[in-house]
Structures are given as C-alpha cells and as structure tokens.
Design an enzyme around this catalytic site. Sequence first.
Site, PDB file in Angstrom:
ATOM      1  N   MET A  13      26.654  72.585  -3.168  1.00 32.64           N
ATOM      2  CA  MET A  13      25.613  72.897  -2.284  1.00 32.64           C
ATOM      3  C   MET A  13      24.315  73.352  -2.910  1.00 32.64           C
ATOM      4  O   MET A  13      23.308  72.745  -2.433  1.00 32.64           O
ATOM      5  CB  MET A  13      26.345  74.086  -1.507  1.00 32.64           C
ATOM      6  CG  MET A  13      27.647  73.999  -0.873  1.00 32.64           C
ATOM      7  SD  MET A  13      27.306  72.504   0.311  1.00 32.64           S
ATOM      8  CE  MET A  13      26.451  72.837   1.769  1.00 32.64           C
ATOM      9  N   ASP A  19      21.692  78.795 -12.507  1.00 35.85           N
ATOM     10  CA  ASP A  19      23.025  78.999 -12.657  1.00 35.85           C
ATOM     11  C   ASP A  19      23.355  79.783 -14.038  1.00 35.85           C
ATOM     12  O   ASP A  19      22.373  80.122 -14.648  1.00 35.85           O
ATOM     13  CB  ASP A  19      23.878  77.523 -12.717  1.00 35.85           C
ATOM     14  CG  ASP A  19      25.217  77.792 -12.179  1.00 35.85           C
ATOM     15  OD1 ASP A  19      25.359  77.192 -11.132  1.00 35.85           O
ATOM     16  OD2 ASP A  19      25.980  78.471 -12.785  1.00 35.85           O
ATOM     17  N   VAL A  76      26.105  80.960  -4.571  1.00 33.73           N
ATOM     18  CA  VAL A  76      26.992  80.984  -5.505  1.00 33.73           C
ATOM     19  C   VAL A  76      28.555  80.846  -4.893  1.00 33.73           C
ATOM     20  O   VAL A  76      28.482  80.693  -3.609  1.00 33.73           O
ATOM     21  CB  VAL A  76      26.674  82.174  -6.447  1.00 33.73           C
ATOM     22  CG1 VAL A  76      25.518  82.238  -6.977  1.00 33.73           C
ATOM     23  CG2 VAL A  76      27.117  83.317  -5.466  1.00 33.73           C
ATOM     24  N   GLU A  80      32.080  81.623  -2.974  1.00 33.77           N
ATOM     25  CA  GLU A  80      32.060  82.322  -1.742  1.00 33.77           C
ATOM     26  C   GLU A  80      33.249  83.487  -1.930  1.00 33.77           C
ATOM     27  O   GLU A  80      34.262  83.558  -1.655  1.00 33.77           O
ATOM     28  CB  GLU A  80      32.793  81.422  -0.715  1.00 33.77           C
ATOM     29  CG  GLU A  80      32.845  82.053   0.686  1.00 33.77           C
ATOM     30  CD  GLU A  80      31.722  81.886   1.552  1.00 33.77           C
ATOM     31  OE1 GLU A  80      30.711  81.440   1.180  1.00 33.77           O
ATOM     32  OE2 GLU A  80      31.776  82.193   2.729  1.00 33.77           O
ATOM     33  N   HIS A  86      22.880  78.415   6.413  1.00 29.59           N
ATOM     34  CA  HIS A  86      24.005  77.722   6.243  1.00 29.59           C
ATOM     35  C   HIS A  86      24.048  76.089   6.488  1.00 29.59           C
ATOM     36  O   HIS A  86      23.718  75.408   7.385  1.00 29.59           O
ATOM     37  CB  HIS A  86      25.273  78.117   7.329  1.00 29.59           C
ATOM     38  CG  HIS A  86      26.470  77.591   7.152  1.00 29.59           C
ATOM     39  ND1 HIS A  86      27.420  77.240   7.928  1.00 29.59           N
ATOM     40  CD2 HIS A  86      27.341  77.144   5.890  1.00 29.59           C
ATOM     41  CE1 HIS A  86      28.419  76.675   7.516  1.00 29.59           C
ATOM     42  NE2 HIS A  86      28.208  76.655   6.253  1.00 29.59           N
ATOM     43  N   ASN A 120      27.868  69.769   4.173  1.00 28.82           N
ATOM     44  CA  ASN A 120      28.094  69.156   2.984  1.00 28.82           C
ATOM     45  C   ASN A 120      28.654  67.691   3.596  1.00 28.82           C
ATOM     46  O   ASN A 120      29.323  67.544   4.323  1.00 28.82           O
ATOM     47  CB  ASN A 120      29.430  69.724   2.260  1.00 28.82           C
ATOM     48  CG  ASN A 120      29.620  68.993   0.802  1.00 28.82           C
ATOM     49  OD1 ASN A 120      28.719  68.430   0.372  1.00 28.82           O
ATOM     50  ND2 ASN A 120      30.900  69.377   0.298  1.00 28.82           N
TER      51      ASN A 120
HETATM   52  P1  NAD Z   1      30.710  75.546  -6.275  1.00 26.70           P
HETATM   53  O1  NAD Z   1      31.732  76.126  -6.835  1.00 26.70           O
HETATM   54  O2  NAD Z   1      30.490  74.040  -6.364  1.00 26.70           O
HETATM   55  O3  NAD Z   1      29.262  76.056  -6.985  1.00 26.70           O
HETATM   56  C1  NAD Z   1      28.901  77.419  -6.997  1.00 26.70           C
HETATM   57  C2  NAD Z   1      28.002  77.414  -8.325  1.00 26.70           C
HETATM   58  O4  NAD Z   1      27.782  78.711  -8.311  1.00 26.70           O
HETATM   59  C3  NAD Z   1      28.783  77.271  -9.647  1.00 26.70           C
HETATM   60  O5  NAD Z   1      28.019  76.319 -10.103  1.00 26.70           O
HETATM   61  C4  NAD Z   1      28.675  78.466 -10.328  1.00 26.70           C
HETATM   62  O6  NAD Z   1      28.478  78.359 -11.844  1.00 26.70           O
HETATM   63  C5  NAD Z   1      27.497  79.034  -9.886  1.00 26.70           C
HETATM   64  N1  NAD Z   1      27.441  80.723  -9.747  1.00 26.70           N
HETATM   65  C6  NAD Z   1      28.639  81.519  -9.953  1.00 26.70           C
HETATM   66  N2  NAD Z   1      28.082  82.866 -10.029  1.00 26.70           N
HETATM   67  C7  NAD Z   1      26.941  82.953 -10.380  1.00 26.70           C
HETATM   68  C8  NAD Z   1      25.820  83.588 -10.406  1.00 26.70           C
HETATM   69  N3  NAD Z   1      26.250  84.995 -10.782  1.00 26.70           N
HETATM   70  N4  NAD Z   1      24.520  83.301 -10.620  1.00 26.70           N
HETATM   71  C9  NAD Z   1      24.306  82.015 -10.656  1.00 26.70           C
HETATM   72  N5  NAD Z   1      25.182  81.039 -10.295  1.00 26.70           N
HETATM   73  C10 NAD Z   1      26.423  81.371 -10.197  1.00 26.70           C
HETATM   74  O7  NAD Z   1      30.427  76.099  -4.697  1.00 26.70           O
HETATM   75  P2  NAD Z   1      29.946  75.277  -3.613  1.00 26.70           P
HETATM   76  O8  NAD Z   1      30.507  74.417  -2.952  1.00 26.70           O
HETATM   77  O9  NAD Z   1      28.556  74.716  -3.949  1.00 26.70           O
HETATM   78  O10 NAD Z   1      29.491  76.486  -2.530  1.00 26.70           O
HETATM   79  C11 NAD Z   1      28.616  77.560  -2.558  1.00 26.70           C
HETATM   80  C12 NAD Z   1      28.363  78.123  -1.589  1.00 26.70           C
HETATM   81  O11 NAD Z   1      28.174  77.271  -0.467  1.00 26.70           O
HETATM   82  C13 NAD Z   1      29.731  78.946  -0.946  1.00 26.70           C
HETATM   83  O12 NAD Z   1      29.088  80.322  -0.676  1.00 26.70           O
HETATM   84  C14 NAD Z   1      30.332  78.183   0.077  1.00 26.70           C
HETATM   85  O13 NAD Z   1      31.072  78.794   0.832  1.00 26.70           O
HETATM   86  C15 NAD Z   1      29.032  77.643   0.537  1.00 26.70           C
HETATM   87  N6  NAD Z   1      28.918  76.143   1.289  1.00 26.70           N
HETATM   88  C16 NAD Z   1      29.786  75.404   0.948  1.00 26.70           C
HETATM   89  C17 NAD Z   1      30.181  74.298   1.451  1.00 26.70           C
HETATM   90  C18 NAD Z   1      31.186  72.865   0.945  1.00 26.70           C
HETATM   91  O14 NAD Z   1      31.464  72.056   1.581  1.00 26.70           O
HETATM   92  N7  NAD Z   1      31.374  73.100  -0.430  1.00 26.70           N
HETATM   93  C19 NAD Z   1      29.623  74.044   2.566  1.00 26.70           C
HETATM   94  C20 NAD Z   1      28.881  74.912   3.349  1.00 26.70           C
HETATM   95  C21 NAD Z   1      28.590  76.174   2.545  1.00 26.70           C
END
Ligand code: NAD
Length: 715
Positions: free
Chosen positions: A324, A343, A400, A402, A450, A453
């Site tokens: 995301m 990150d 970051v 969830e 929000h 994806n």
């Molecule tokens: P992901 O696991 O692909 O990415 C999360 C990233 O956050 C990782 O690169 C990790 O290294 C980084 N991270 C963790 N702790 C950190 C910190 N303290 N500082 C900086 N970076 C940090 O997750 P994602 O799928 O991209 O989801 C991210 C957020 O978006 C979540 O809250 C999720 O619920 C939300 N979201 C996801 C989707 C989806 O379909 N994937 C859709 C809408 C919302």
Amino acid sequence: MLCHSESIKISWEKEGIAKLVFDAQDAINKLDTRTIASLNEAVTCLEKTEHLKGLIITSSKESFILGADITEFIALFDAPEEQLATWLNFANQLFNRLEDLPVPTVSALRKFTLGGGCECALTTDYRLATENLCIGLPETRLGIMPGFGGSVRLPRLIGCDNALELITQGKTVTAPEALKLGLIDGIVPDTELISSALILLEQAISGSQDWRARRRQKTSPLQLSPAELQMSFIPAKGLVRQKAGKHYPAPMAAVNAIEAGAGMPRDGALTCETAHFIPLTKTVSARALVSLFLNEQYVKGITRSLITLHDAPKQAAVIGAGIMGGGIAYQSACNGIPAILKDIQPAALQTGIDEATKLLEKQCQQGKLTLPQAAMIRAAIRPVLQYDGMDECDIVVEAVIENISVKQQVLADVEQQVSTGCILTSNTSSIPVNKLAQVLKRPENFCGMHFFNPVPKMPLVEVIRGEKTSDSTIATVVHYAHKMGKTPVVVGDCPGFFINRVLFPYLNAFSRLVSDGADIQVVDRVMEQEFGWPMGPALLLDVVGLDTASHAQQVMAEGYPDRMAVSSPDVISLLADLKRLGQKNRIGFYHHTADAKGRLQKQPDEQLETLLTPLGRTPRTFSADDIIDRLMIPMVNEVVRCYEEGIINSPAEADLALVYGLGFPPFRGGVFRYLDDTGTRAFCEKADRFSALGPLYAVPDSLLAHAVGNTSYYP
Ligand code: NAD
C-alpha cells in the site's frame, strides 16, 4: 437579431447567412427539455426567414453541447411508453426539420459535443471543429442508446463498422480521430471557427461544394449489400455479447436498431431507433447507470465545496513501503505531490521503490509518460530509513502493518517529527481512528485515509472522520485524495469504516453457506454471472489473502459481536490455519498458476472437499436465488445500519463507494438502488424467510419503516 429564446439566439452573420448560437443561461449548454423547446422556436423562425442562404450552428460557451440533461432522465424513464414515444417523435421531427432546411448548414464545434449535442451536429451538412473537440455518443454507458437520430445518421456518415464501434462502446473521439473517421470535415483554430464555417458555406452556396449529396447520404438507406451488412453485424454482435454481457442490454439494442433500419431511408430508420430505445428506459441497468452518474456528480459537488476551503498539500510522506505505502507514494508523486517514503527495513524500501519504477516503466511503454517525465516522478519519491525531512511535510500517510500498538507507536513518533500544522492520516483498513488518535497530542489534525488495493487502479478513498478530527483536516485530506486522482468519500469512524464493515457480513454469510454444504465454485459462478460481481467470494478471499481476511474477520467480530462473531470452525480461518493463503502463495480456495503473460489463472482444487471435513458439511444444492439472497441480505442490512448510524451520509455516497471500492455491479447501481429496484417491502419479506439464520438477516428498523409503505431511498 432574428430570434431570441431562452437558450438560443439567431442573428445574421453576413447577408443571407444566419448564425444559431446555443447560449444557455447556465455555464454549459445541455439539450434539456427547455433547450429543445427553444430549438423548436428557432427552427420555426428559420423556416419563415426570407432570403436565408445558409446556416451556421454554434455555441457561446467553451463547449458546444455536453449532451442531454441527465437529471431529467429518471422522470423520463418513469413516463408511460406512449408519452416517451411522443416526446422522441417530437424531438426527431425537430431535428429532421433542421436537417431539411432548404439551405446548406454547418456546425462549428468546440470541446464537448456529446450525446444529444453530437446528434444535433449530425443534422447539419458539414461540421468544423477546434483542436480540443471531444465528440461522441456515450449513451450506451448510461444503459440507453442514442434516441435523437444518432444511430441513424452516424453509420450513414462514417460507415457502419465505425459507428457500431463508437455507439456500442459509448466511445468519444478527439478532433484528429473525428476527422479521420469523416465525422468532421476540418479542424481550425478557435479564432477562425466562424470565418472558416462562412467560407465553407459560401462554397456550398456557390455550388463548389455539393451539400445536397452530403444530405442525401444521411437520409438514404445504408449503401451496403446484404453480404456487407452481415459482415458488419455478425462480428459486432459477437463482440457486444462477449464484452457487455447480458446485464448491459443497451449496446446490443443499438446494434439491433442499426441493423433493423439499415435498409430504410431516414424516417423509417428513426422509427426503428425509437422502438429499440423505449424498452431500454425500463431496464434496471439504465436506471442504475443513470443513478450512478448522478451520484458521481453529487460526490464531486461535495469534493468541490471542500477543496475550495483548503490548499492541497505540497509535500507528503508515507510511512511503510509495503504494497500500500509504495502505491500511495507513487500515486502522490505521479500527481505532482512529492512523497518521502519511509520504512525500517532497507529491503522493504527497495521493494516499494522497485514497484513504483515498474509502474512508471509500464506507463512509458503505453506512451502515457515520456522517459524524462517518468524520471522526474521517480525522483519525487525520496526513500528514507530515518525521519529525514518530516518537518517539511504537510501530510503524512501511515501505512505500516495492521497492528494497533505498532500503528500507535509510529503515529506518536511521527507527530514528534512534523510541524504543528501537519496532517497525519492512517491507511488502516479496520482499526477505529479514535483508538489510534488516543496517543496523539493533536488529534484534531488526524483522520483515516483508507486506500484500496491496487492503489493506482482503485478510485475510492474513504476519509474517516474521528471524534476530534477538525473540519480543516477533512478538507485538506479530501483535497489531497482529489489531487491524487481519487474519489474521496467522507465516512464516520467504526471498526471497518464503511466498506469493510459491509463486506464482512457478506463474507461471514459465505462462510456459513459453505458450512451448510454449498459448492464453492457454484457460489462464485452465481455471484459473478448472475449477480454481476467482478469475482465471487471465494476468489475475492484468495485475492485479499486468507490470513488478512481471517485477521480482519476477528477485528470485525470484536467490533460487532452480536452479529459478526465467527462460528468455529469457519472456512476462512480453517484455510488460513492450513497456510492456504490464496494468490500470495498460489493456493487458497483455488490453485493459482501464472499464464504466458504472467497473469494468475485459477483452477479448482480437488483436495479442497477433504480439507473442509472439520466443517462437518454435507454437500447440498442451493438455487441461484437462495445463494444471492443468503449473501446479499447481510450486506444490504449492514449498509442500511451504516446509514442509520451516520457512518455514511447519504444513499448516493454509499452507492458510489460500493461501486468504486468493492466493485459492486454498476448495472445494479449500489445497495440503495438495488433495494429500490427490489422494493423495500419485497426485500424485507425475503429477509424474513432467512431469519432463522441469525442476526445478520435481521432487517434494521429504518428499513422496516420503509417497507411499511414500500417507499424507496432515492426520490
Ligand atoms: P505490508 O506488510 O505490505 O507493508 C507494511 C510495511 O510497513 C512493511 O514494508 C514494513 O517493513 C513496514 N513497517 C513496519 N513497521 C514499520 C515502522 N515502524 N516504520 C516504518 N515502516 C514500518 O502491508 P500493506 O498490505 O501495505 O498494508 C499496510 C496498511 O494498509 C495496513 O494497515 C493494512 O491494513 C492497510 N491496507 C491494506 C490493504 C491491502 O489490500 N493490502 C488495503 C487497504 C489498506
């Protein structure tokens, strides 16, 4: 001045040459009922004008005519068929009278010349346009077809195949494309539009241009042999069947109308057009697509009123470079707002940057960006591992993992780094923003943002207002989302917000249906082919990821234990525990294998039934209607609850968000439109049949109140 009515003026441009100008009192010209009445007066005036030698038709506005007035459509659709036929006949007679004036005519066109505007321009013998022309007949996209002669004149002017393509796809074309098709006769600078039209008319008057032959072409039968006609219509029908499908009847009706009128002169062909047009106005899809268009306008209006209040951010930061975060930074940079991408892991940061680079390369290959433009966008994403540059940011999007404590920690840390005016947002998909705001010193500067994806593709952004969020924070975040090319919809705070909150009752219902013995592939097929979702629930779960879905399901169960508590065992957690995560590890409900182009294709999995043994299910057959009702009633009920609680402000916003965020079938318009089409009373009676299945099927009070008088949600 020869004639002056509410929206049309006619004056002498030169001796014997009149100029008819569409000049509505509003900022734009539309072909609404008032303008048609004005045109009737104008044509009567022209018919009586002595010494008339030629006519120019043009507009006083930036665009010629944007089309019919779509706000009038629903009332028109409700009219009895005879009344509709009388109205279409009147408009067509009027256009015929314009076409049949005893002098040569030229349309001088600018910018948008759409729908009824294009049909009006088609009545003249010639068309000249400026470079910025955008012309076409987009009616089929609204579930109807051209009704003022567009399906008759266009094929006669540009050929059957070209017209079929434009009309069935509701495609618009640019000035050079229109010139190539023969839809216009020339492109001229804006300052020379009228003088060029005059020259063309003078040539026609002097006889050096055969305007009568031009006119004959449009009023005669199509000049094609029966074999040639077959060669046009058979492939066109095949393509329409495949692309539009049974839920969108308008493109096929247009093909049938053109075919039926092909061998007839203009007036007979117009009768065929009207005969095919009228039944379309009674279809669910026309009503739904028009409603969707009006909902888009409504939401755009809200956005416009908010973005005037606050400037868009100039510098953004995205925390978390995952699926995301990478997408959000890319989208921001592409739309002129540079983004710092942070990150904690160098590898994750590299993945985010690689993803953005891949997307930019694709844009270059498709010719949408030049290499230098792509390089500039890439440079506008600044990868960092520490909080460098945060003090320059106007907005931060946290993306970051969830996890509430990780998110709270990150948000509290970021708040220390940014200026006091900086807006903080979270891309959480389910955690209430009020809970995240608890750790902040300036909760008024915080709200949810929000995205869906994949970020570059999905149009919706839910902007979640927390208890303490200020109006100016909402306005700035709406402006940011708008600048990113997204459609922001402001929603209230609760677990799952609007979209995920209404999705999980549907997925829980799917889970229950599977436990009750339904065939998973049949359920997917019914929900795709009969209801019209882009993918059925099992495939959707494979795309989202069974682990992600199982986690979100728990969050929702905690939020709404009365109705979303998950029975154990449950198919989603069962597969997640078996590490059948879906597309991400190529096995979930289905096997997923990449085809030659690298796209994942699903195959059924023969092992699945054995793995479902813990559910204690006995395979059973359910009718398509029962499958649809069992899955949709819980979603509809939850949408209505969200409206009752003020999580979503209006049926219009709810329906647009459902189509843009969940892929709710556009031809159904959204849940409120679906309820209105079903009838609120019939829906409640249906839900009552399933009441034994538990609280997800219990209809909310406000919907029961609608059912008493069978009243609808839309006016
Ligand atoms: P992901 O696991 O692909 O990415 C999360 C990233 O956050 C990782 O690169 C990790 O290294 C980084 N991270 C963790 N702790 C950190 C910190 N303290 N500082 C900086 N970076 C940090 O997750 P994602 O799928 O991209 O989801 C991210 C957020 O978006 C979540 O809250 C999720 O619920 C939300 N979201 C996801 C989707 C989806 O379909 N994937 C859709 C809408 C919302």
